[in-house]
Design a protein around this motif. Structure first.
Motif, short mmCIF file in Angstrom:
data_model
loop_
_atom_site.label_atom_id
_atom_site.label_comp_id
_atom_site.label_asym_id
_atom_site.label_seq_id
_atom_site.Cartn_x
_atom_site.Cartn_y
_atom_site.Cartn_z
N MET A 1 50.53 15.46 -94.66
CA MET A 1 50.68 14.75 -95.90
C MET A 1 50.25 15.70 -97.01
N GLN A 2 51.09 15.81 -98.03
CA GLN A 2 50.85 16.70 -99.15
C GLN A 2 50.34 15.89 -100.34
N ILE A 3 49.25 16.33 -100.94
CA ILE A 3 48.71 15.69 -102.13
C ILE A 3 48.54 16.75 -103.20
N LYS A 4 49.21 16.52 -104.33
CA LYS A 4 49.09 17.43 -105.48
C LYS A 4 48.59 16.60 -106.65
N GLN A 5 47.61 17.15 -107.35
CA GLN A 5 47.10 16.44 -108.52
C GLN A 5 46.50 17.43 -109.49
N SER A 6 46.62 17.10 -110.76
CA SER A 6 46.03 17.90 -111.82
C SER A 6 45.18 16.96 -112.68
N VAL A 7 43.92 17.33 -112.89
CA VAL A 7 43.02 16.49 -113.68
C VAL A 7 42.26 17.36 -114.68
N LEU A 8 41.82 16.73 -115.76
CA LEU A 8 41.07 17.42 -116.79
C LEU A 8 39.58 17.17 -116.58
N ILE A 9 38.81 18.24 -116.54
CA ILE A 9 37.35 18.16 -116.47
C ILE A 9 36.83 18.55 -117.85
N ASN A 10 36.05 17.70 -118.45
CA ASN A 10 35.58 17.91 -119.82
C ASN A 10 34.39 18.86 -119.89
N ARG A 11 34.57 20.03 -119.34
CA ARG A 11 33.58 21.11 -119.37
C ARG A 11 34.34 22.43 -119.41
N PRO A 12 33.75 23.48 -120.01
CA PRO A 12 34.42 24.79 -120.06
C PRO A 12 34.65 25.37 -118.65
N ARG A 13 35.72 26.14 -118.53
CA ARG A 13 36.14 26.69 -117.24
C ARG A 13 35.03 27.50 -116.56
N GLU A 14 34.30 28.31 -117.32
CA GLU A 14 33.27 29.15 -116.71
C GLU A 14 32.18 28.31 -116.04
N GLU A 15 31.81 27.18 -116.67
CA GLU A 15 30.82 26.27 -116.07
C GLU A 15 31.36 25.65 -114.79
N VAL A 16 32.60 25.20 -114.85
CA VAL A 16 33.22 24.57 -113.68
C VAL A 16 33.34 25.59 -112.55
N TRP A 17 33.74 26.82 -112.89
CA TRP A 17 33.89 27.87 -111.88
C TRP A 17 32.56 28.12 -111.16
N PHE A 121 45.94 4.40 -90.28
CA PHE A 121 45.67 3.94 -91.63
C PHE A 121 46.20 4.90 -92.67
N GLY A 122 46.93 5.91 -92.24
CA GLY A 122 47.36 6.97 -93.14
C GLY A 122 48.69 6.76 -93.81
N ARG A 123 49.00 5.55 -94.24
CA ARG A 123 50.25 5.32 -94.96
C ARG A 123 50.25 6.14 -96.24
N PRO A 124 51.31 6.88 -96.50
CA PRO A 124 51.31 7.81 -97.63
C PRO A 124 50.95 7.18 -98.98
N GLY A 125 51.50 6.02 -99.33
CA GLY A 125 51.21 5.41 -100.62
C GLY A 125 49.74 5.07 -100.78
N VAL A 126 49.14 4.48 -99.74
CA VAL A 126 47.73 4.11 -99.80
C VAL A 126 46.87 5.36 -99.85
N VAL A 127 47.19 6.36 -99.04
CA VAL A 127 46.40 7.59 -99.02
C VAL A 127 46.50 8.30 -100.37
N THR A 128 47.68 8.34 -100.96
CA THR A 128 47.86 9.00 -102.25
C THR A 128 47.05 8.30 -103.34
N GLU A 129 47.13 6.96 -103.41
CA GLU A 129 46.35 6.21 -104.40
C GLU A 129 44.85 6.39 -104.16
N THR A 130 44.44 6.35 -102.89
CA THR A 130 43.03 6.54 -102.55
C THR A 130 42.57 7.93 -102.96
N ALA A 131 43.41 8.94 -102.69
CA ALA A 131 43.07 10.32 -103.07
C ALA A 131 42.89 10.44 -104.58
N LYS A 132 43.75 9.79 -105.35
CA LYS A 132 43.62 9.84 -106.81
C LYS A 132 42.28 9.27 -107.26
#
Length: 181
Positions: A1-17, A121-132
């Motif tokens: 199962m492939q999960i791709k997501q992009s999210v914004l973290i409200n901190r500068p990149r160097e801190e997150v790194w 229990f690994g239905r793709p829609g449920v797993v994708t929503e849970t992953a989000k």
């Protein structure tokens, strides 16, 4: 199962790194995860606990982390076994941190393979929503940790799909209603 997501973290990149290089700290931000051993050279042992209604699984396994400081990205590969239930999991995940000024765009790409009873229990829609939802909690924990917030969301000891189920259903209904508007 492939999960791709992009999210914004409200901190500068160097801190997150820097946080992403502190594996015990970043593992503490992931709901249901705990490190049990540092084997050196980017290899770790740990557990991930989940609860799916009456079904419980505690995966014990290993993960390796390969950061690429030149590109602010990295790769993690892991595998685990639930010794009581006989389920198995494998995961390969890449991440990239993009500078957005005072924020960081976190791009995740994960390939997750489940086998055994947990795969039922690994239905793709449920797993994708849970992953989000899990990633949202992960990001909230990262922001709280980097912000030094004493009221920071604590890492969840056990990932409960039942608890997340209501949120998954709610998100699905909101998405459906949004399409109807």
């Amino acid at each position: 199962m492939q999960i791709k997501q992009s999210v914004l973290i409200n901190r500068p990149r160097e801190e997150v790194w820097l946080l992403f290089q502190d594996i015990p700290a970043i593992a503490g931000c992931m709901p249901g995860a705990a490190l049990t051993r540092d084997d050196g050279d980017g290899a770790y042992a740990g557990t991930v606990s989940i609860k799916l209604g009456p079904f419980k699984a505690a995966f014990e396994g290993e993960v390796t982390h390969e950061p690429d400081p030149a590109t602010f990205s990295g790769k993690a590969e892991g595998r685990g076994v639930d010794k009581k239930g006989g389920s198995r999991s494998r995961m390969t995940m890449t991440y990239a941190l993009a500078d957005k000024g005072e924020a960081t765009d976190l791009a995740l790409d994960a390939d997750i393979q489940l086998s055994g009873p947990v795969a039922q229990f690994g239905r793709p829609g449920v797993v994708t929503e849970t992953a989000k939802l899990l990633i949202q909690q992960f990001v909230a924990n990262i922001e709280a940790k980097l912000g030094g917030d004493d009221a920071a969301p604590a890492s969840v000891k056990e990932l409960s799909a039942l608890k997340l189920g209501g949120q998954v259903v709610g998100a699905s209904v909101k998405r459906w209603l949004g399409k109807e508007s």
